[in-house]
Design a protein around this motif. Structure first.
Motif, PDB file in Angstrom:
ATOM      1  N   PRO A  35       0.799  -1.228   0.000  1.00 43.94           N
ATOM      2  CA  PRO A  35       0.000   0.000   0.000  1.00 43.94           C
ATOM      3  C   PRO A  35       0.835   1.284   0.000  1.00 43.94           C
ATOM      4  CG  PRO A  35      -0.838  -1.547   1.624  1.00 43.94           C
ATOM      5  CD  PRO A  35       0.454  -2.108   1.106  1.00 43.94           C
ATOM      6  N   LEU A  36       2.028   1.217   0.530  1.00 37.55           N
ATOM      7  CA  LEU A  36       2.907   2.385   0.542  1.00 37.55           C
ATOM      8  C   LEU A  36       4.194   2.050  -0.204  1.00 37.55           C
ATOM      9  CD1 LEU A  36       2.583   3.396   4.299  1.00 37.55           C
ATOM     10  CD2 LEU A  36       1.417   4.427   2.339  1.00 37.55           C
ATOM     11  N   ARG A  37       4.698   3.010  -0.941  1.00 30.10           N
ATOM     12  CA  ARG A  37       5.961   2.834  -1.663  1.00 30.10           C
ATOM     13  C   ARG A  37       7.064   2.366  -0.696  1.00 30.10           C
ATOM     14  NH1 ARG A  37       7.629   4.853  -6.270  1.00 30.10           N
ATOM     15  NH2 ARG A  37       9.847   4.945  -6.612  1.00 30.10           N
ATOM     16  N   GLU A  38       7.050   2.915   0.524  1.00 29.39           N
ATOM     17  CA  GLU A  38       8.051   2.559   1.523  1.00 29.39           C
ATOM     18  C   GLU A  38       7.979   1.074   1.886  1.00 29.39           C
ATOM     19  OE1 GLU A  38       6.041   5.230   1.695  1.00 29.39           O
ATOM     20  OE2 GLU A  38       7.541   6.782   1.322  1.00 29.39           O
ATOM     21  N   ALA A  39       6.777   0.504   1.860  1.00 30.08           N
ATOM     22  CA  ALA A  39       6.623  -0.924   2.145  1.00 30.08           C
ATOM     23  C   ALA A  39       7.298  -1.753   1.055  1.00 30.08           C
ATOM     24  CB  ALA A  39       5.149  -1.289   2.266  1.00 30.08           C
ATOM     25  N   LEU A  40       7.124  -1.354  -0.186  1.00 27.72           N
ATOM     26  CA  LEU A  40       7.775  -2.050  -1.296  1.00 27.72           C
ATOM     27  C   LEU A  40       9.287  -1.921  -1.182  1.00 27.72           C
ATOM     28  CD1 LEU A  40       7.833  -3.531  -4.004  1.00 27.72           C
ATOM     29  CD2 LEU A  40       7.437  -1.331  -5.118  1.00 27.72           C
ATOM     30  N   LEU A  41       9.765  -0.712  -0.943  1.00 24.77           N
ATOM     31  CA  LEU A  41      11.213  -0.496  -0.837  1.00 24.77           C
ATOM     32  C   LEU A  41      11.799  -1.230   0.371  1.00 24.77           C
ATOM     33  CD1 LEU A  41      11.444   3.254  -1.844  1.00 24.77           C
ATOM     34  CD2 LEU A  41      11.929   1.237  -3.260  1.00 24.77           C
ATOM     35  N   GLY A  42      11.066  -1.285   1.475  1.00 22.75           N
ATOM     36  CA  GLY A  42      11.528  -2.026   2.639  1.00 22.75           C
ATOM     37  C   GLY A  42      11.649  -3.512   2.354  1.00 22.75           C
ATOM     38  N   THR A  43      10.689  -4.051   1.630  1.00 19.34           N
ATOM     39  CA  THR A  43      10.748  -5.455   1.246  1.00 19.34           C
ATOM     40  C   THR A  43      11.933  -5.700   0.317  1.00 19.34           C
ATOM     41  OG1 THR A  43       8.369  -5.701   1.506  1.00 19.34           O
ATOM     42  CG2 THR A  43       9.472  -7.324   0.109  1.00 19.34           C
ATOM     43  N   LEU A  44      12.174  -4.764  -0.584  1.00 20.46           N
ATOM     44  CA  LEU A  44      13.312  -4.901  -1.492  1.00 20.46           C
ATOM     45  C   LEU A  44      14.639  -4.832  -0.737  1.00 20.46           C
ATOM     46  CD1 LEU A  44      12.112  -2.844  -4.552  1.00 20.46           C
ATOM     47  CD2 LEU A  44      12.333  -5.322  -4.368  1.00 20.46           C
ATOM     48  N   ASP A  45      14.693  -3.999   0.313  1.00 15.92           N
ATOM     49  CA  ASP A  45      15.902  -3.941   1.138  1.00 15.92           C
ATOM     50  C   ASP A  45      16.221  -5.325   1.696  1.00 15.92           C
ATOM     51  OD1 ASP A  45      16.219  -1.234   0.717  1.00 15.92           O
ATOM     52  OD2 ASP A  45      15.522  -0.640   2.705  1.00 15.92           O
ATOM     53  N   VAL A  46      15.203  -6.007   2.188  1.00 22.87           N
ATOM     54  CA  VAL A  46      15.392  -7.356   2.740  1.00 22.87           C
ATOM     55  C   VAL A  46      15.794  -8.315   1.621  1.00 22.87           C
ATOM     56  CG1 VAL A  46      14.216  -9.306   3.834  1.00 22.87           C
ATOM     57  CG2 VAL A  46      13.822  -6.984   4.659  1.00 22.87           C
ATOM     58  N   TYR A  47      15.101  -8.232   0.501  1.00 22.23           N
ATOM     59  CA  TYR A  47      15.368  -9.128  -0.630  1.00 22.23           C
ATOM     60  C   TYR A  47      16.778  -8.938  -1.174  1.00 22.23           C
ATOM     61  CZ  TYR A  47      14.751 -11.438  -5.156  1.00 22.23           C
ATOM     62  OH  TYR A  47      14.881 -12.257  -6.241  1.00 22.23           O
ATOM     63  N   LEU A  48      17.212  -7.675  -1.273  1.00 19.34           N
ATOM     64  CA  LEU A  48      18.523  -7.362  -1.837  1.00 19.34           C
ATOM     65  C   LEU A  48      19.650  -7.494  -0.816  1.00 19.34           C
ATOM     66  CD1 LEU A  48      17.564  -4.220  -3.940  1.00 19.34           C
ATOM     67  CD2 LEU A  48      18.078  -6.508  -4.802  1.00 19.34           C
ATOM     68  N   GLY A  49      19.294  -7.639   0.457  1.00 15.41           N
ATOM     69  CA  GLY A  49      20.302  -7.775   1.488  1.00 15.41           C
ATOM     70  C   GLY A  49      20.892  -6.450   1.940  1.00 15.41           C
ATOM     71  N   GLY A  50      20.205  -5.377   1.702  1.00 16.06           N
ATOM     72  CA  GLY A  50      20.665  -4.051   2.108  1.00 16.06           C
ATOM     73  C   GLY A  50      19.866  -2.998   1.372  1.00 16.06           C
ATOM     74  N   PRO A  51      20.097  -1.753   1.676  1.00 15.64           N
ATOM     75  CA  PRO A  51      19.328  -0.688   1.036  1.00 15.64           C
ATOM     76  C   PRO A  51      19.497  -0.682  -0.479  1.00 15.64           C
ATOM     77  CG  PRO A  51      20.583   0.165   2.887  1.00 15.64           C
ATOM     78  CD  PRO A  51      21.049  -1.240   2.651  1.00 15.64           C
ATOM     79  N   ALA A  52      18.400  -0.444  -1.160  1.00 14.89           N
ATOM     80  CA  ALA A  52      18.438  -0.301  -2.610  1.00 14.89           C
ATOM     81  C   ALA A  52      19.124   1.015  -2.956  1.00 14.89           C
ATOM     82  CB  ALA A  52      17.007  -0.310  -3.164  1.00 14.89           C
ATOM     83  N   PRO A  53      19.741   1.104  -4.125  1.00 15.62           N
ATOM     84  CA  PRO A  53      20.408   2.357  -4.494  1.00 15.62           C
ATOM     85  C   PRO A  53      19.400   3.492  -4.612  1.00 15.62           C
ATOM     86  CG  PRO A  53      20.328   0.842  -6.362  1.00 15.62           C
ATOM     87  CD  PRO A  53      19.826   0.096  -5.155  1.00 15.62           C
ATOM     88  N   ALA A  54      19.782   4.661  -4.125  1.00 14.99           N
ATOM     89  CA  ALA A  54      18.874   5.804  -4.130  1.00 14.99           C
ATOM     90  C   ALA A  54      18.650   6.333  -5.533  1.00 14.99           C
ATOM     91  CB  ALA A  54      19.393   6.903  -3.221  1.00 14.99           C
ATOM     92  N   THR A  55      19.672   6.323  -6.338  1.00  9.82           N
ATOM     93  CA  THR A  55      19.553   6.825  -7.706  1.00  9.82           C
ATOM     94  C   THR A  55      20.347   5.928  -8.631  1.00  9.82           C
ATOM     95  OG1 THR A  55      21.472   8.245  -7.421  1.00  9.82           O
ATOM     96  CG2 THR A  55      19.322   9.245  -6.996  1.00  9.82           C
ATOM     97  N   ARG A  56      20.044   6.031  -9.895  1.00  9.08           N
ATOM     98  CA  ARG A  56      20.779   5.258 -10.886  1.00  9.08           C
ATOM     99  C   ARG A  56      22.195   5.795 -10.986  1.00  9.08           C
ATOM    100  NH1 ARG A  56      18.898   5.097 -17.023  1.00  9.08           N
ATOM    101  NH2 ARG A  56      19.473   7.262 -16.772  1.00  9.08           N
ATOM    102  N   SER A  57      23.149   4.916 -11.079  1.00  9.75           N
ATOM    103  CA  SER A  57      24.533   5.361 -11.202  1.00  9.75           C
ATOM    104  C   SER A  57      24.789   5.884 -12.613  1.00  9.75           C
ATOM    105  CB  SER A  57      25.483   4.209 -10.885  1.00  9.75           C
ATOM    106  OG  SER A  57      25.282   3.145 -11.788  1.00  9.75           O
TER     107      SER A  57
END
Length: 60
Positions: A35-57
């Motif tokens: 329901p919240l973008r933050e929920a998706l990003l939080g799940t991705l943090d767990v899936y990726l094993g750390g914070p997702a990159p803030a911006t494209r390199s």
């Protein structure tokens, strides 16, 4: 997970609609599960094993 690939490529600013399109679903389906973008990003943090990159390199 397609959302992880999109976030890795585009960073956390990638639109939910783009994540949904990559997955072949509508944005409403993504928001139904996250329901919240933050929920998706939080799940991705767990899936990726750390914070997702803030911006494209640059160049990547």
């Amino acid at each position: 997970m397609l959302a992880a690939a999109a976030v890795r490529c585009e960073g956390t600013g990638v639109p939910v609609a783009a994540i949904a399109a990559d997955a072949g679903v509508g944005a409403g389906t993504v928001y139904r599960h996250f329901p919240l973008r933050e929920a998706l990003l939080g799940t991705l943090d767990v899936y990726l094993g750390g914070p997702a990159p803030a911006t494209r390199s640059p160049g990547g």
